[in-house]
Design a protein around this motif. Structure first.
Motif, PDB file in Angstrom:
ATOM      1  N   PHE A   1     -23.528  74.530 108.725  1.00 47.59           N
ATOM      2  CA  PHE A   1     -24.120  75.032 107.479  1.00 47.59           C
ATOM      3  C   PHE A   1     -23.475  76.352 107.085  1.00 47.59           C
ATOM      4  O   PHE A   1     -23.086  76.551 105.925  1.00 47.59           O
ATOM      5  CB  PHE A   1     -25.626  75.216 107.636  1.00 47.59           C
ATOM      6  CG  PHE A   1     -26.256  75.926 106.460  1.00 47.59           C
ATOM      7  CD1 PHE A   1     -26.614  75.227 105.320  1.00 47.59           C
ATOM      8  CD2 PHE A   1     -26.440  77.311 106.474  1.00 47.59           C
ATOM      9  CE1 PHE A   1     -27.153  75.879 104.215  1.00 47.59           C
ATOM     10  CE2 PHE A   1     -26.980  77.976 105.377  1.00 47.59           C
ATOM     11  CZ  PHE A   1     -27.332  77.252 104.246  1.00 47.59           C
ATOM     12  N   ALA A  13     -21.835  76.144 103.413  1.00 49.42           N
ATOM     13  CA  ALA A  13     -22.759  76.442 102.315  1.00 49.42           C
ATOM     14  C   ALA A  13     -22.133  77.426 101.325  1.00 49.42           C
ATOM     15  O   ALA A  13     -21.376  78.326 101.703  1.00 49.42           O
ATOM     16  CB  ALA A  13     -24.055  77.011 102.867  1.00 49.42           C
ATOM     17  N   HIS A  53     -25.545  65.959 103.791  1.00 54.18           N
ATOM     18  CA  HIS A  53     -26.513  66.958 103.340  1.00 54.18           C
ATOM     19  C   HIS A  53     -27.830  66.805 104.108  1.00 54.18           C
ATOM     20  O   HIS A  53     -28.390  67.791 104.602  1.00 54.18           O
ATOM     21  CB  HIS A  53     -26.786  66.790 101.841  1.00 54.18           C
ATOM     22  CG  HIS A  53     -25.793  67.482 100.965  1.00 54.18           C
ATOM     23  ND1 HIS A  53     -25.613  68.837 100.965  1.00 54.18           N
ATOM     24  CD2 HIS A  53     -24.915  66.998 100.048  1.00 54.18           C
ATOM     25  CE1 HIS A  53     -24.684  69.171 100.085  1.00 54.18           C
ATOM     26  NE2 HIS A  53     -24.240  68.062  99.520  1.00 54.18           N
ATOM     27  N   MET A 101     -26.704  69.565 106.780  1.00 47.21           N
ATOM     28  CA  MET A 101     -26.879  70.807 106.032  1.00 47.21           C
ATOM     29  C   MET A 101     -28.347  71.263 105.974  1.00 47.21           C
ATOM     30  O   MET A 101     -28.644  72.445 106.163  1.00 47.21           O
ATOM     31  CB  MET A 101     -26.305  70.654 104.620  1.00 47.21           C
ATOM     32  CG  MET A 101     -24.801  70.422 104.583  1.00 47.21           C
ATOM     33  SD  MET A 101     -23.843  71.802 105.291  1.00 47.21           S
ATOM     34  CE  MET A 101     -24.022  73.029 103.981  1.00 47.21           C
ATOM     35  N   GLU A 102     -29.267  70.332 105.720  1.00 43.23           N
ATOM     36  CA  GLU A 102     -30.678  70.733 105.643  1.00 43.23           C
ATOM     37  C   GLU A 102     -31.215  71.214 106.983  1.00 43.23           C
ATOM     38  O   GLU A 102     -31.771  72.316 107.068  1.00 43.23           O
ATOM     39  CB  GLU A 102     -31.536  69.597 105.088  1.00 43.23           C
ATOM     40  CG  GLU A 102     -32.997  69.997 104.920  1.00 43.23           C
ATOM     41  CD  GLU A 102     -33.861  68.918 104.295  1.00 43.23           C
ATOM     42  OE1 GLU A 102     -35.024  69.214 103.961  1.00 43.23           O
ATOM     43  OE2 GLU A 102     -33.382  67.777 104.134  1.00 43.23           O
ATOM     44  N   ALA A 156     -29.731  74.562 107.861  1.00 43.79           N
ATOM     45  CA  ALA A 156     -30.371  75.672 107.152  1.00 43.79           C
ATOM     46  C   ALA A 156     -31.717  76.022 107.784  1.00 43.79           C
ATOM     47  O   ALA A 156     -32.059  77.204 107.945  1.00 43.79           O
ATOM     48  CB  ALA A 156     -30.561  75.304 105.681  1.00 43.79           C
ATOM     49  N   TRP A 181     -29.313  74.639 100.636  1.00 44.64           N
ATOM     50  CA  TRP A 181     -28.639  73.692 101.533  1.00 44.64           C
ATOM     51  C   TRP A 181     -27.871  72.599 100.796  1.00 44.64           C
ATOM     52  O   TRP A 181     -27.013  71.934 101.385  1.00 44.64           O
ATOM     53  CB  TRP A 181     -29.606  73.096 102.552  1.00 44.64           C
ATOM     54  CG  TRP A 181     -30.720  72.217 102.053  1.00 44.64           C
ATOM     55  CD1 TRP A 181     -32.013  72.595 101.845  1.00 44.64           C
ATOM     56  CD2 TRP A 181     -30.679  70.821 101.755  1.00 44.64           C
ATOM     57  NE1 TRP A 181     -32.771  71.525 101.418  1.00 44.64           N
ATOM     58  CE2 TRP A 181     -31.977  70.425 101.362  1.00 44.64           C
ATOM     59  CE3 TRP A 181     -29.674  69.865 101.772  1.00 44.64           C
ATOM     60  CZ2 TRP A 181     -32.292  69.112 100.981  1.00 44.64           C
ATOM     61  CZ3 TRP A 181     -29.972  68.555 101.405  1.00 44.64           C
ATOM     62  CH2 TRP A 181     -31.270  68.197 101.018  1.00 44.64           C
TER      63      TRP A 181
END
Length: 348
Positions: free
Chosen positions: A132, A136, A182, A186-187, A190, A211
């Motif tokens: 991330f 990001a 994602h 990524m989520e 985060a 995110w």
């Protein structure tokens, strides 16, 4: 001459309505996910070897494929669409709006998302949080305030990581792989950062924006829907990193290697057991309204869910597909045999 014009008009009308699709097209057409593409291509090859006309399979990305699939019924529209995520409610509604009312959903197996680099590059041991921070658009600073991503090298994030430039080749927004990346990386990456976990509790919309936005300064490079091309680029540049499905890693182990994520390697066994948490189900969607109209579509569907294809020891497992549990395979097969269509009550 009048007869010629009349015949041309009738043919044009038939193509427009799709009412005589069999005479307009005698070959199955499939679009969609680049991740599912090699599996569907393998089924198409087996189908052709059995004396049938091999389907045409195109890699358009999940989003692009669903858009084509849901555009309408008839010979000018695809018969099936590969997807590396489930159809969305909006796509399902688009299908219905355009007359595609009978959609058959088929889960074919599982795939792991991999972060990989060249065999000649450094070994990568990453966490979702580090990924991330690498990718990001905005990340928290020391005070917890979101600022434009300052990290240039992996070692800027953590001194234990390689001192090489962050350059990640990944899928475009139209790709289901991008959606899954994602959601799966990524989520949760985060959420692992205290400042962003607090932001989620205070302002969910701002957290989601954080995110979902990838950096646009060269750290993340949209490399298109051709995963084989990403592999070639990784080999050419050992400092770069790629994001794609496990099957492409499996097919290119002589050239590339997968990073461990949260301490777990991307292997068939780890994906099947659920210990490798960057994994997702794969699907193919069929248009029931084309069954009996496009020659061989029903037979192709049966071949796809046959034990020799998606079974534990089927030929798709040799391509890198992680097989469904036996009970799930039985359900998928029953749904195909019954031509059971997806409904809005099915959790969409």
């Amino acid at each position: 001459m009048n007869k010629t014009f009349l015949l041309a008009g009738l043919c044009a009308a038939a193509l427009a309505t799709g009412g005589t699709a069999a005479s307009a097209r005698d070959q199955i057409r499939i679009v969609g996910s680049s991740t599912v593409y090699p599996f569907t291509t393998a089924v198409a090859e087996q189908f052709g070897k059995a004396g049938n006309k091999a389907p045409v399979v195109e890699s358009t990305g999940t989003g692009g494929g669903m858009k084509l699939f849901c555009a309408g019924v008839g010979a000018q529209h695809p018969d099936a669409s590969n997807a590396s995520r489930r159809i969305t409610k909006r796509e399902f509604e688009d299908c219905k709006t355009n007359g595609v009312t009978d959609v058959i959903e088929t889960k074919i197996g599982f795939d792991g998302l991999t972060v990989a680099n060249s065999k000649s590059g450094p070994d990568l041991k990453l966490t979702k949080e580090q990924i991330f921070l690498a990718l990001a658009k905005n990340v928290p600073n020391a005070e917890g305030k979101l600022v434009p991503n300052p990290y240039k090298n992996w070692s800027d994030i953590n001194a234990a990581l390689p001192n090489i430039k962050i350059e990640v080749l990944g899928p475009p927004p139209s790709s289901g792989t991008r959606d899954s990346f994602h959601e799966l990386v990524m989520e949760p990456g985060a959420e692992a950062i205290p400042a962003l976990k607090a932001l989620k509790a205070a302002d969910r919309k701002a957290f989601d924006t954080a995110w979902k936005q990838l950096r646009e300064d060269g750290g993340y490079v949209e490399a298109g829907e051709n995963d084989n091309l990403i592999v070639q680029k990784l080999v050419a540049n050992p400092a770069s990193v790629g994001v794609f499905g496990f099957s492409f890693l499996e097919e290119n182990t002589a050239k590339i290697k997968g990073a461990t994520i949260n301490g777990i390697s991307p292997t068939f066994e780890n994906i099947a057991s659920g210990t490798y948490t960057v994994a997702r189900p794969l699907f193919i969607y069929f248009k029931k309204q084309h069954v009996g109209v496009i020659p061989g579509l029903d037979k192709f569907m049966v071949e796809f869910v046959s034990d020799r294809a998606i079974g534990e020891d089927g030929y798709l497992s040799r391509k890198g597909l992680v097989a469904l549990p036996k009970a799930d395979v039985a359900k998928v097969r029953a749904d195909i045999q019954a031509q059971r269509i997806l409904t809005s009550e099915a959790g969409l």
